[in-house]
Motif scaffolding. Structure first.
Motif, PDB file in Angstrom:
ATOM      1  N   LEU A  13       0.806  -1.226   0.000  1.00 31.28           N
ATOM      2  CA  LEU A  13       0.000   0.000   0.000  1.00 31.28           C
ATOM      3  C   LEU A  13       0.840   1.278   0.000  1.00 31.28           C
ATOM      4  O   LEU A  13       0.285   2.376  -0.020  1.00 31.28           O
ATOM      5  CB  LEU A  13      -0.925   0.014   1.227  1.00 31.28           C
ATOM      6  CG  LEU A  13      -1.850  -1.190   1.431  1.00 31.28           C
ATOM      7  CD1 LEU A  13      -2.718  -0.966   2.668  1.00 31.28           C
ATOM      8  CD2 LEU A  13      -2.716  -1.438   0.202  1.00 31.28           C
ATOM      9  N   ASP A  14       2.161   1.129   0.019  1.00 30.82           N
ATOM     10  CA  ASP A  14       3.026   2.305   0.167  1.00 30.82           C
ATOM     11  C   ASP A  14       2.854   3.320  -0.954  1.00 30.82           C
ATOM     12  O   ASP A  14       3.005   4.536  -0.745  1.00 30.82           O
ATOM     13  CB  ASP A  14       4.491   1.870   0.244  1.00 30.82           C
ATOM     14  CG  ASP A  14       4.822   1.192   1.568  1.00 30.82           C
ATOM     15  OD1 ASP A  14       3.967   1.245   2.476  1.00 30.82           O
ATOM     16  OD2 ASP A  14       5.922   0.621   1.673  1.00 30.82           O
ATOM     17  N   HIS A  15       2.582   2.860  -2.154  1.00 29.69           N
ATOM     18  CA  HIS A  15       2.530   3.780  -3.303  1.00 29.69           C
ATOM     19  C   HIS A  15       1.204   4.535  -3.405  1.00 29.69           C
ATOM     20  O   HIS A  15       1.068   5.460  -4.209  1.00 29.69           O
ATOM     21  CB  HIS A  15       2.740   2.994  -4.597  1.00 29.69           C
ATOM     22  CG  HIS A  15       1.623   2.042  -4.904  1.00 29.69           C
ATOM     23  ND1 HIS A  15       1.459   0.848  -4.236  1.00 29.69           N
ATOM     24  CD2 HIS A  15       0.591   2.111  -5.801  1.00 29.69           C
ATOM     25  CE1 HIS A  15       0.406   0.214  -4.717  1.00 29.69           C
ATOM     26  NE2 HIS A  15      -0.147   0.963  -5.652  1.00 29.69           N
ATOM     27  N   ILE A  16       0.230   4.144  -2.593  1.00 31.11           N
ATOM     28  CA  ILE A  16      -1.079   4.816  -2.639  1.00 31.11           C
ATOM     29  C   ILE A  16      -0.958   6.224  -2.058  1.00 31.11           C
ATOM     30  O   ILE A  16      -0.374   6.426  -0.992  1.00 31.11           O
ATOM     31  CB  ILE A  16      -2.128   4.003  -1.856  1.00 31.11           C
ATOM     32  CG1 ILE A  16      -2.330   2.636  -2.516  1.00 31.11           C
ATOM     33  CG2 ILE A  16      -3.449   4.755  -1.768  1.00 31.11           C
ATOM     34  CD1 ILE A  16      -3.296   1.739  -1.767  1.00 31.11           C
ATOM     35  N   LEU A  17      -1.531   7.203  -2.764  1.00 32.96           N
ATOM     36  CA  LEU A  17      -1.498   8.602  -2.314  1.00 32.96           C
ATOM     37  C   LEU A  17      -2.823   8.955  -1.646  1.00 32.96           C
ATOM     38  O   LEU A  17      -3.906   8.681  -2.182  1.00 32.96           O
ATOM     39  CB  LEU A  17      -1.247   9.536  -3.492  1.00 32.96           C
ATOM     40  CG  LEU A  17       0.117   9.394  -4.183  1.00 32.96           C
ATOM     41  CD1 LEU A  17       0.222  10.349  -5.365  1.00 32.96           C
ATOM     42  CD2 LEU A  17       1.247   9.643  -3.199  1.00 32.96           C
ATOM     43  N   VAL A  18      -2.713   9.577  -0.484  1.00 35.37           N
ATOM     44  CA  VAL A  18      -3.887   9.984   0.293  1.00 35.37           C
ATOM     45  C   VAL A  18      -3.958  11.502   0.320  1.00 35.37           C
ATOM     46  O   VAL A  18      -2.965  12.174   0.646  1.00 35.37           O
ATOM     47  CB  VAL A  18      -3.816   9.435   1.738  1.00 35.37           C
ATOM     48  CG1 VAL A  18      -5.040   9.877   2.530  1.00 35.37           C
ATOM     49  CG2 VAL A  18      -3.685   7.918   1.726  1.00 35.37           C
ATOM     50  N   GLU A  19      -5.111  12.050  -0.039  1.00 34.71           N
ATOM     51  CA  GLU A  19      -5.288  13.506  -0.012  1.00 34.71           C
ATOM     52  C   GLU A  19      -5.822  13.908   1.354  1.00 34.71           C
ATOM     53  O   GLU A  19      -6.956  13.584   1.717  1.00 34.71           O
ATOM     54  CB  GLU A  19      -6.246  13.939  -1.112  1.00 34.71           C
ATOM     55  CG  GLU A  19      -6.360  15.459  -1.228  1.00 34.71           C
ATOM     56  CD  GLU A  19      -7.141  15.882  -2.456  1.00 34.71           C
ATOM     57  OE1 GLU A  19      -7.347  17.105  -2.629  1.00 34.71           O
ATOM     58  OE2 GLU A  19      -7.537  15.000  -3.244  1.00 34.71           O
ATOM     59  N   SER A  33     -10.939   5.969   1.156  1.00 27.90           N
ATOM     60  CA  SER A  33     -11.222   6.342  -0.229  1.00 27.90           C
ATOM     61  C   SER A  33     -10.013   6.107  -1.133  1.00 27.90           C
ATOM     62  O   SER A  33     -10.155   5.644  -2.275  1.00 27.90           O
ATOM     63  CB  SER A  33     -11.637   7.816  -0.281  1.00 27.90           C
ATOM     64  OG  SER A  33     -11.846   8.234  -1.607  1.00 27.90           O
ATOM     65  N   ALA A  34      -8.818   6.399  -0.628  1.00 32.22           N
ATOM     66  CA  ALA A  34      -7.596   6.222  -1.429  1.00 32.22           C
ATOM     67  C   ALA A  34      -7.336   4.746  -1.714  1.00 32.22           C
ATOM     68  O   ALA A  34      -6.949   4.373  -2.830  1.00 32.22           O
ATOM     69  CB  ALA A  34      -6.413   6.840  -0.696  1.00 32.22           C
ATOM     70  N   VAL A  35      -7.570   3.872  -0.708  1.00 32.33           N
ATOM     71  CA  VAL A  35      -7.336   2.434  -0.908  1.00 32.33           C
ATOM     72  C   VAL A  35      -8.333   1.870  -1.912  1.00 32.33           C
ATOM     73  O   VAL A  35      -7.976   1.065  -2.795  1.00 32.33           O
ATOM     74  CB  VAL A  35      -7.436   1.688   0.436  1.00 32.33           C
ATOM     75  CG1 VAL A  35      -7.361   0.184   0.212  1.00 32.33           C
ATOM     76  CG2 VAL A  35      -6.324   2.139   1.379  1.00 32.33           C
ATOM     77  N   ILE A  36      -9.575   2.275  -1.824  1.00 37.57           N
ATOM     78  CA  ILE A  36     -10.604   1.789  -2.747  1.00 37.57           C
ATOM     79  C   ILE A  36     -10.293   2.245  -4.178  1.00 37.57           C
ATOM     80  O   ILE A  36     -10.510   1.493  -5.144  1.00 37.57           O
ATOM     81  CB  ILE A  36     -11.998   2.280  -2.306  1.00 37.57           C
ATOM     82  CG1 ILE A  36     -12.383   1.628  -0.978  1.00 37.57           C
ATOM     83  CG2 ILE A  36     -13.054   1.972  -3.376  1.00 37.57           C
ATOM     84  CD1 ILE A  36     -13.677   2.158  -0.383  1.00 37.57           C
ATOM     85  N   SER A  37      -9.785   3.487  -4.317  1.00 37.60           N
ATOM     86  CA  SER A  37      -9.511   4.043  -5.650  1.00 37.60           C
ATOM     87  C   SER A  37      -8.247   3.463  -6.287  1.00 37.60           C
ATOM     88  O   SER A  37      -8.013   3.655  -7.483  1.00 37.60           O
ATOM     89  CB  SER A  37      -9.373   5.567  -5.558  1.00 37.60           C
ATOM     90  OG  SER A  37     -10.555   6.148  -5.040  1.00 37.60           O
ATOM     91  N   SER A  38      -7.433   2.782  -5.530  1.00 32.56           N
ATOM     92  CA  SER A  38      -6.183   2.220  -6.069  1.00 32.56           C
ATOM     93  C   SER A  38      -6.478   1.050  -7.001  1.00 32.56           C
ATOM     94  O   SER A  38      -7.559   0.445  -6.927  1.00 32.56           O
ATOM     95  CB  SER A  38      -5.287   1.755  -4.921  1.00 32.56           C
ATOM     96  OG  SER A  38      -5.795   0.582  -4.322  1.00 32.56           O
ATOM     97  N   PRO A  39      -5.539   0.702  -7.890  1.00 34.38           N
ATOM     98  CA  PRO A  39      -5.766  -0.415  -8.815  1.00 34.38           C
ATOM     99  C   PRO A  39      -5.579  -1.795  -8.185  1.00 34.38           C
ATOM    100  O   PRO A  39      -5.558  -2.795  -8.898  1.00 34.38           O
ATOM    101  CB  PRO A  39      -4.695  -0.172  -9.890  1.00 34.38           C
ATOM    102  CG  PRO A  39      -3.603   0.545  -9.193  1.00 34.38           C
ATOM    103  CD  PRO A  39      -4.264   1.407  -8.160  1.00 34.38           C
ATOM    104  N   LEU A  40      -5.449  -1.862  -6.861  1.00 37.38           N
ATOM    105  CA  LEU A  40      -5.211  -3.144  -6.197  1.00 37.38           C
ATOM    106  C   LEU A  40      -6.473  -3.994  -6.075  1.00 37.38           C
ATOM    107  O   LEU A  40      -6.406  -5.197  -5.809  1.00 37.38           O
ATOM    108  CB  LEU A  40      -4.619  -2.913  -4.797  1.00 37.38           C
ATOM    109  CG  LEU A  40      -3.231  -2.256  -4.763  1.00 37.38           C
ATOM    110  CD1 LEU A  40      -2.803  -2.013  -3.314  1.00 37.38           C
ATOM    111  CD2 LEU A  40      -2.213  -3.116  -5.486  1.00 37.38           C
ATOM    112  N   GLY A  41      -7.606  -3.364  -6.234  1.00 40.62           N
ATOM    113  CA  GLY A  41      -8.862  -4.110  -6.144  1.00 40.62           C
ATOM    114  C   GLY A  41      -9.251  -4.454  -4.720  1.00 40.62           C
ATOM    115  O   GLY A  41      -9.933  -5.471  -4.485  1.00 40.62           O
TER     116      GLY A  41
END
Length: 269
Positions: free
Chosen positions: A123-129, A166-174
């Protein structure tokens, strides 16, 4: 009458001879010398007789030769290429740093790929606003592994829980995390066959990219060596080139091993 004429001709001949010697010997600084009436008369006669032209041509020739300032062959032979005695260690150190950076970049890219097993780094590459700025998830939350199929994500600031979700859900990891108090629980779904094939292609592409980066570092080192090769013994140059080549093979092998391990992790779930 004949005697007088003979004496006049002899005097004129003597003046012409004096004029030829004096005018040829004239230099640019001759005007600083005291005026000599006899020399002036000789100069006038010399001009009429063509001597001044010869003298000026000689003087100009000497000035031009001095102005060119050409180096002699001996001077050119004495010139040597100045080289840094620490050139070898510097090249190896620079090349090593570039190749290590390529491996670090590969590791970072591979960690972004989801496999069938839970990994805290996935999850490190996921960006959180949050707070009007985007930050990596590992800067705003703690990610831990509950078991091989489940992750726990706990924000440092509880008010950022919704933004992290929201950031985790929006990531391409599914992934589809669910709130659990002040943390999120993310179950890692199993990979389908199509997902595995797609991920393996990404791994192969990453492997080729890092190998190109390693080879570019090798090429830069070889170019640097060629520029100073004339200033070092041939044996030293060959030894340095061999060390660079061995370093390249070692890093390429490391990249291959990392990518094979990642492919195995993907296919085994």
């Amino acid at each position: 009458m004949a005697v007088c004429l003979r004496r006049a001709l002899q005097s004129r001949s003597l003046l012409l001879l004096r004029a030829s010697r004096c005018v040829v010997a004239l230099s640019p600084s001759s005007y600083l010398c005291p005026r000599d009436p006899a020399l002036e008369e000789a100069s006038v006669l010399g001009i009429r007789g063509g001597f001044f032209r010869v003298g000026s041509d000689c003087s100009l020739g000497s000035w031009r030769g001095f102005a060119k300032g050409k180096k002699s062959k001996d001077e050119n032979n004495d010139e040597k290429i100045q080289v840094d005695p620490n050139f070898g260690p510097t090249v190896k150190s620079t090349t090593l740093s570039q190749m290590e950076a390529a491996i670090v970049a590969l590791s970072r890219e591979l960690s972004k790929l989801r496999t069938g097993r839970a990994s805290a780094g996935m999850l490190d590459h996921i960006l959180v606003e949050t707070g009007g700025a985007k930050m990596p998830l590992n800067h705003v939350a703690v990610v831990s592994v509950i078991n091989s199929k489940t992750l726990s994500v706990t924000p440092y600031d509880p008010t950022a829980l919704k933004a992290v979700e929201s950031a985790v859900i929006s990531s391409p990891l599914g992934l589809n995390p669910t709130p659990d108090g002040q943390r999120l629980i993310a179950a890692i779904p199993p990979l389908t066959k199509e997902n595995m094939q797609a991920l393996c292609k990404v791994v192969a592409k990453s492997s080729e990219d890092v190998k190109q980066s390693i080879r570019r570092a090798r090429q830069k080192a070889q170019d640097s060596i060629k520029k100073v090769a004339a200033g070092f013994p041939k044996d030293d140059i060959k030894r340095l080139e061999k060390e660079i080549e061995e370093m390249t093979k070692r890093f390429v092998m490391t990249a291959d091993d990392m990518c094979k391990a990642k492919e195995k992790e993907i296919t085994n779930g």
